[in-house]
Structure formats: structure tokens, C-alpha cells
Design a protein around this motif. Sequence first.
Motif, PDB file in Angstrom:
ATOM      1  N   GLY A 222       0.802  -1.212   0.000  1.00 16.09           N
ATOM      2  CA  GLY A 222       0.000   0.000   0.000  1.00 16.09           C
ATOM      3  C   GLY A 222       0.837   1.264   0.000  1.00 16.09           C
ATOM      4  N   TRP A 223       2.005   1.216   0.649  1.00 15.95           N
ATOM      5  CA  TRP A 223       2.896   2.375   0.674  1.00 15.95           C
ATOM      6  C   TRP A 223       3.361   2.760  -0.723  1.00 15.95           C
ATOM      7  N   PHE A 224       3.398   1.780  -1.645  1.00 16.06           N
ATOM      8  CA  PHE A 224       3.912   2.043  -2.980  1.00 16.06           C
ATOM      9  C   PHE A 224       3.043   3.039  -3.741  1.00 16.06           C
ATOM     10  N   ASP A 225       1.736   3.074  -3.429  1.00 16.13           N
ATOM     11  CA  ASP A 225       0.842   4.011  -4.113  1.00 16.13           C
ATOM     12  C   ASP A 225       1.305   5.450  -3.920  1.00 16.13           C
ATOM     13  N   ALA A 226       1.543   5.817  -2.658  1.00 14.86           N
ATOM     14  CA  ALA A 226       1.964   7.192  -2.379  1.00 14.86           C
ATOM     15  C   ALA A 226       3.334   7.474  -2.979  1.00 14.86           C
ATOM     16  N   TRP A 227       4.239   6.509  -2.881  1.00 12.16           N
ATOM     17  CA  TRP A 227       5.582   6.700  -3.442  1.00 12.16           C
ATOM     18  C   TRP A 227       5.503   6.892  -4.955  1.00 12.16           C
ATOM     19  N   PHE A 228       4.730   6.065  -5.620  1.00 14.01           N
ATOM     20  CA  PHE A 228       4.603   6.156  -7.072  1.00 14.01           C
ATOM     21  C   PHE A 228       4.017   7.505  -7.482  1.00 14.01           C
ATOM     22  N   GLU A 229       2.974   7.932  -6.784  1.00 16.49           N
ATOM     23  CA  GLU A 229       2.336   9.203  -7.122  1.00 16.49           C
ATOM     24  C   GLU A 229       3.294  10.373  -6.924  1.00 16.49           C
ATOM     25  N   ALA A 230       4.170  10.288  -5.905  1.00 15.34           N
ATOM     26  CA  ALA A 230       5.134  11.359  -5.670  1.00 15.34           C
ATOM     27  C   ALA A 230       6.247  11.363  -6.717  1.00 15.34           C
ATOM     28  N   CYS A 231       6.395  10.256  -7.432  1.00 15.98           N
ATOM     29  CA  CYS A 231       7.357  10.213  -8.539  1.00 15.98           C
ATOM     30  C   CYS A 231       6.771  10.796  -9.816  1.00 15.98           C
TER      31      CYS A 231
ATOM     32  N   PRO B  78       6.665  -2.002   6.267  1.00 15.19           N
ATOM     33  CA  PRO B  78       5.532  -2.378   5.428  1.00 15.19           C
ATOM     34  C   PRO B  78       4.218  -2.253   6.181  1.00 15.19           C
ATOM     35  N   GLN B  79       3.148  -2.049   5.416  1.00  9.51           N
ATOM     36  CA  GLN B  79       1.821  -1.873   5.996  1.00  9.51           C
ATOM     37  C   GLN B  79       1.362  -3.165   6.665  1.00  9.51           C
ATOM     38  N   ARG B  80       0.816  -3.055   7.852  1.00 13.02           N
ATOM     39  CA  ARG B  80       0.259  -4.215   8.534  1.00 13.02           C
ATOM     40  C   ARG B  80      -1.190  -4.420   8.104  1.00 13.02           C
ATOM     41  N   ALA B  81      -1.643  -5.629   8.232  1.00 14.84           N
ATOM     42  CA  ALA B  81      -3.021  -5.948   7.831  1.00 14.84           C
ATOM     43  C   ALA B  81      -3.993  -5.062   8.588  1.00 14.84           C
ATOM     44  N   GLY B  82      -4.941  -4.483   7.827  1.00  9.45           N
ATOM     45  CA  GLY B  82      -5.973  -3.673   8.430  1.00  9.45           C
ATOM     46  C   GLY B  82      -5.598  -2.216   8.612  1.00  9.45           C
ATOM     47  N   ARG B  83      -4.328  -1.872   8.452  1.00 11.52           N
ATOM     48  CA  ARG B  83      -3.936  -0.469   8.601  1.00 11.52           C
ATOM     49  C   ARG B  83      -4.265   0.277   7.327  1.00 11.52           C
ATOM     50  N   PRO B  84      -4.862   1.473   7.408  1.00 15.67           N
ATOM     51  CA  PRO B  84      -5.177   2.211   6.178  1.00 15.67           C
ATOM     52  C   PRO B  84      -3.916   2.524   5.400  1.00 15.67           C
ATOM     53  N   ARG B  85      -4.059   2.531   4.091  1.00 16.98           N
ATOM     54  CA  ARG B  85      -2.919   2.885   3.246  1.00 16.98           C
ATOM     55  C   ARG B  85      -2.547   4.344   3.464  1.00 16.98           C
ATOM     56  N   TRP B  86      -1.247   4.618   3.276  1.00 18.93           N
ATOM     57  CA  TRP B  86      -0.791   6.000   3.372  1.00 18.93           C
ATOM     58  C   TRP B  86      -1.458   6.852   2.319  1.00 18.93           C
ATOM     59  N   ALA B  87      -1.737   8.068   2.699  1.00 17.79           N
ATOM     60  CA  ALA B  87      -2.127   9.070   1.709  1.00 17.79           C
ATOM     61  C   ALA B  87      -0.887   9.831   1.308  1.00 17.79           C
ATOM     62  N   LEU B  88      -0.918  10.443   0.154  1.00 15.42           N
ATOM     63  CA  LEU B  88       0.239  11.217  -0.298  1.00 15.42           C
ATOM     64  C   LEU B  88       0.553  12.342   0.679  1.00 15.42           C
ATOM     65  N   GLY B  89      -0.508  12.952   1.232  1.00 16.07           N
ATOM     66  CA  GLY B  89      -0.273  14.017   2.195  1.00 16.07           C
ATOM     67  C   GLY B  89       0.465  13.527   3.424  1.00 16.07           C
ATOM     68  N   ALA B  90       0.130  12.319   3.885  1.00  9.90           N
ATOM     69  CA  ALA B  90       0.827  11.769   5.043  1.00  9.90           C
ATOM     70  C   ALA B  90       2.288  11.541   4.729  1.00  9.90           C
ATOM     71  N   LEU B  91       2.552  11.022   3.525  1.00 11.35           N
ATOM     72  CA  LEU B  91       3.938  10.808   3.133  1.00 11.35           C
ATOM     73  C   LEU B  91       4.687  12.129   3.062  1.00 11.35           C
ATOM     74  N   ALA B  92       4.016  13.158   2.559  1.00  8.60           N
ATOM     75  CA  ALA B  92       4.677  14.462   2.473  1.00  8.60           C
ATOM     76  C   ALA B  92       5.036  14.979   3.857  1.00  8.60           C
TER      77      ALA B  92
END
Length: 627
Positions: A291-300, A326-340
Motif C-alpha cells: 500500500g505504501w507504494f501508491d503514495a511513493w509512485f504518485e510522488a514520482c 511495510p503496511q500491517r493488515a488492516g492499517r489504512p494505506r498512506w495518503a500522499l499528504g501523510a507521506l509528504a
Amino acid sequence: MSAASRASRRVGSSRGSRFMAAAAEGSTTEPEAGEVRTMWREIRCCNDSASVIEGPCVGNGRLEPGNLIADEYVVGEALRVGGAGAVYRAVRRGTGERCAVMVLSSSLGDVATRERLVELARVGPSIESEHVPAVLAAGFDRTLQAAWLVTEEIEGEALPAVLAKTGPLPIGVVSGLMRQVFDALASAHEAGVVHGALTADDVFVAPSPRAKGAGWVSVLGFGVARGLAERRWQEGLREDDSSTLHSADVRALGMLGLAMLSGKAEPGGESTLAPSATLQGLGVPDAVALGWFDAWFEACVAAEPEAQFQSVEEAEEAWEHGVAAPQRAGRPRWALGALALVLVGVAVTAALHLRGRVERHAPAGGAAGVGHRPAAPRSHCPAGMVWLPGGQFLMGSREDRGDPDQRPRHVVNMSGFCMERTEVTVGAYGRYWALRGHPPELAPDEGFNCNWRRADRVDHPMNCIDWRAARDYCEWPGHPGGPRRLPTEAQWEFAAHGPEGGRYPWGDGVPGEQVCWSGVSPRLGTCQVGASRRDVTSTGLVDMAGNVAEWTADLYAPQYAVPDAAVPIDPAGPESTPDGLRVFRGGTWAISVPSGLRAATRGRHTESMRARGVGWRCVRGPSGDDP
């Protein structure tokens, strides 16, 4: 290779050493059948009349097996076609060394333009990465109308071919490959070179135990990029605002990561699905944990500059955090804003490794245990400069050590600043002098042990030049990032040994043969910058003890003027002196006494002195303000 591990990377490339050794031995051994290896050089040419490259071309025809380039390289089968040209297998005559040939596309310009481009590539900025084959030679074949480049060998096959065999790669393998791509691109950007057209076809992968099963990566296509970077430099274009110049390379990182995880060289980056959902749809194992990859990819790949990673190093650090937590089961995926917020919201302790790149340390704590390390002010330094975070240090020498003019020893507070990693080279000064219109008053002296106009010393420090010419060079507004300054004495000494306070730039150990000086055996002149493996500071500056001494901005006073109470902040020398002597700092190639290499050692002379043992380097503030 992580940012931290780059500090232990050897200087130079063993691939180049193997090539030169094989050439010296005259080896004619052919690789065994089926050997997974592509030993290559880049050589480029193209038919001027061709508007579209559909295949390799030279003059009015294509290169065929057995064609000879520059009377030295025998052409073999084509490896790939596209982008700036076409690459072939080849063999170097007389040595049997395997290599490759690449021809320049006519889209790069007419014959004269392409000829100039390969010449600029030959003298252009060096990219200090094991994952970027170094340019060894360049030229133009008049018979075939072919502009060509020769680089170090690479091994393996192109990433699309690898993925066609393997399908989706496990995240551990992908991380091993991506770290090497990060290193190649970040090293190139530090040298002022932007790839600009990186695709999976430019990434070659070979089996390698050094990469812990992930494979050894070589990134192609930097030969012409070096030439383009050199042309931009000569045209006076500034490259300090890297957000635009580096945007394409950062986007390419996102596409490469997705390609490796999906097993598809062209994974369809324009899909409306989140990347992790795309990976799940493809049946990629453990895709739910990405799930973390979504935010990373979008920031690229973000189209808005403010939403995109501002450097390769930022992308690398975010990747490492995602892999490590890595994301644990049940944890919401990062948002791009959180990554920022993670990228910019934690404290940084800035340290610099061997080549001057930042090694950003994780904070002691952070929200939800996130330990991502944000970009440090180093990212504001132009290519070729090193960020030195401010601090407090002891300036000068004790009463029982050094000359009287190195006293009194006193505490100084320094603000952060950027300093050039190496002394100004002959090549760099030559480009500047040409852009200034060859003013005779700025021409260095020639003669015995002077490096000016010496073809074999382009990468040696510029010497035999006076203080005014060195000052004018630094203050020239055409530098990437704008004008610079000669360092003050305090800045120079702080850079030479920093808060650690070692006797020499590397510490207290006595200098040996890995320093450019005459204490072990007499030298007959300067050394290539950065070649002295011991003469490196903890921040990555090279040749602060030996090679040449360096002009500073300060006038000379026989003792330091120290205030009675307050600790001085960024002190400078006196505003005027009766004799007007200027200070130079550091040792030289001719010194044979260790004390002459100490960080506290001072020298002085008239502004008009042109010495074989004196050069300089420049400094600037982190955002263009005066140091």
C-alpha cells in the motif's frame, strides 16, 4: 546500494580496471557460448538524411557485422535500437576486447552538432557510480560519418528481457535493483548530468553475488547526457533549480519500480487504478502489503512540481522507509499528504559521505514510529558542491603545536554553507575562460609544473593563477546556482576538520602514500583531483591537505583577532592590512613535512603571486545567499 553504503564504495571502477588490464595483456579470448554477458562500449552515428531511426545507420546504409569504426572497433550484432541511437556488439581490434557500438540519431542534430556533442561527452562531468559505465573515448569516423562514444563494459541483459523471463519480481529483489538505479541517477545529478529519457531498456541486469541475489545493474544512455550537460554548462544555463531538469528522471523511477513489481516493462502507468490495485489484479504475490507504494509512485509521477519528489535522494529515502516499515493488515494505506508530512516533518542530523552526498539519519522518534529521513539542505547545493552543516569548532593550533600565526586557538561558531568538493580543475577553468571571451588577464601561467594547456591534466587542479583571477572565477554569475565566493579562513578550516578537530582532514593519523604530497616519495607535480584516497574529510571534501594549497578571501594577520567575551560567528579576516597579503590554506604536492598538511596550517602571499602549488575552491550559501 543505499545512501549510507555509498560511503564505503571504492574510488574508481573495477570494470574499467579489468578493461585496461585485458587490453594491456592483448587478450583475444572469446566468451563461451551462452555466457550472459554484454561487454560493450557506446559508439553512435546516423544517416543525416534519416528523419526516423528504424534501425542502425551509417552514411547511406546500416552497420553490418564486420564494419569497422574508427579503424579500431569491429561491429557485431545489434543489441538495441531507439532513443538517441542504436547499440551494437563490437570487438576492439588488437586486443580482442569485447565492446559495443552506438550511433547518434539525426534527431540530435547535423554532423557538426553530433561531432561536437561526442567531444563534449568526452570531457564532460564524470559520474561517480559503479552503475554508470564511464566514457573512455569519443570521436567521429569521417569514412562512415559516424559520431561515437566508448564506455566501460557492462554485463547482463536489458530489464524487459529479464522481466519476460521472470514475471513480477519479489519486493526484496526489486529493492536491490532500485537501490542501484537510485545510485546511478543521484550520482549523475550530483555531477550536473540529467538522463532525461530513462526507460527499462536502459537498465541492464546481470547476476551478481555482490547484489545479494538481486542482480548487478548498469544504467545506459549517460554518454550523450554528459555531452548535453556540458553543452548546457558552456551555454551558461543554470542548473541549480533541479525540480524541472530532474523531473523526468524522478518520473522514470516510479515507472521502473512499477515495471519490476508488475513484471511488465510497460505496465500502463496511466491506469486509473492505484498501482497496488493494479498489482493485485495481476496476481502479484504480497501486493496487499505494498500500500505504501501508491503514495511513493504518485510522488514520482506527479504532474505538479510541488507534489513530486524534489530529488532522487528524496525518492530513495521514501522507498527505503516503505520497504522497512511495510503496511500491517488492516492499517489504512498512506495518503500522499501523510507521506509528504513524513518527508518534511522530522528533524535531521546532516552528515556527508565520501563523495559529498548526504547521509540523513532517522530521528529518535516520530509519529506512529515512522522513521523516514527527509531531505537536508544539501539538496540546495549545486552539483559538485557539498553541504556542510554549521557547528562549533576550535580554530588554530595549541601553544605547543604549529606556527605562531596559528594562535590563539579559539572557539568559533559557523553557519552552514556549500563548498566545492574538489579544487577547481583545469577543465572547469578552461570552460569558464572560454565563456568569458579568453581575457588575457585571466589566463594562468604556463611552464614547468603549471597545468594550464596540459591535455593530460584536464582533471588536475588549476594552479599558477593569482588571487584576483581565482576570486573572479568564484564570483562569476554563470555558475550553476549563480555566483560563489572564495571561502574565509574560518570556513576553510572548519571544512578541513570540522567539529571533530582532527589534526588532518581525515583525523590524527600521519599521512601516507595515499595523499598527494612528497613525504613518501618526491612528486613532480599535481595529482588528479580526488585520486588521493586518504585525503578525504568526513563530509566528502577531497584534497584539503595535499595536491595544491588554496586561496581564501581573507587578508593575512599574524595572529587571530579574538573577541574578549562572545564566541565569534562566521568570522572573517581584517578589512585592511599594511601589506595586503592574502591567506592560502592547506598543503601542496611539494611538501614533505607532515606538519605542512595540518588543517590549521596557514600561508600568505601577495595577490599577484602565481604559484605551482596554489589553487582554490569556492563556497556559497545553501540558497544562493552570500556564504
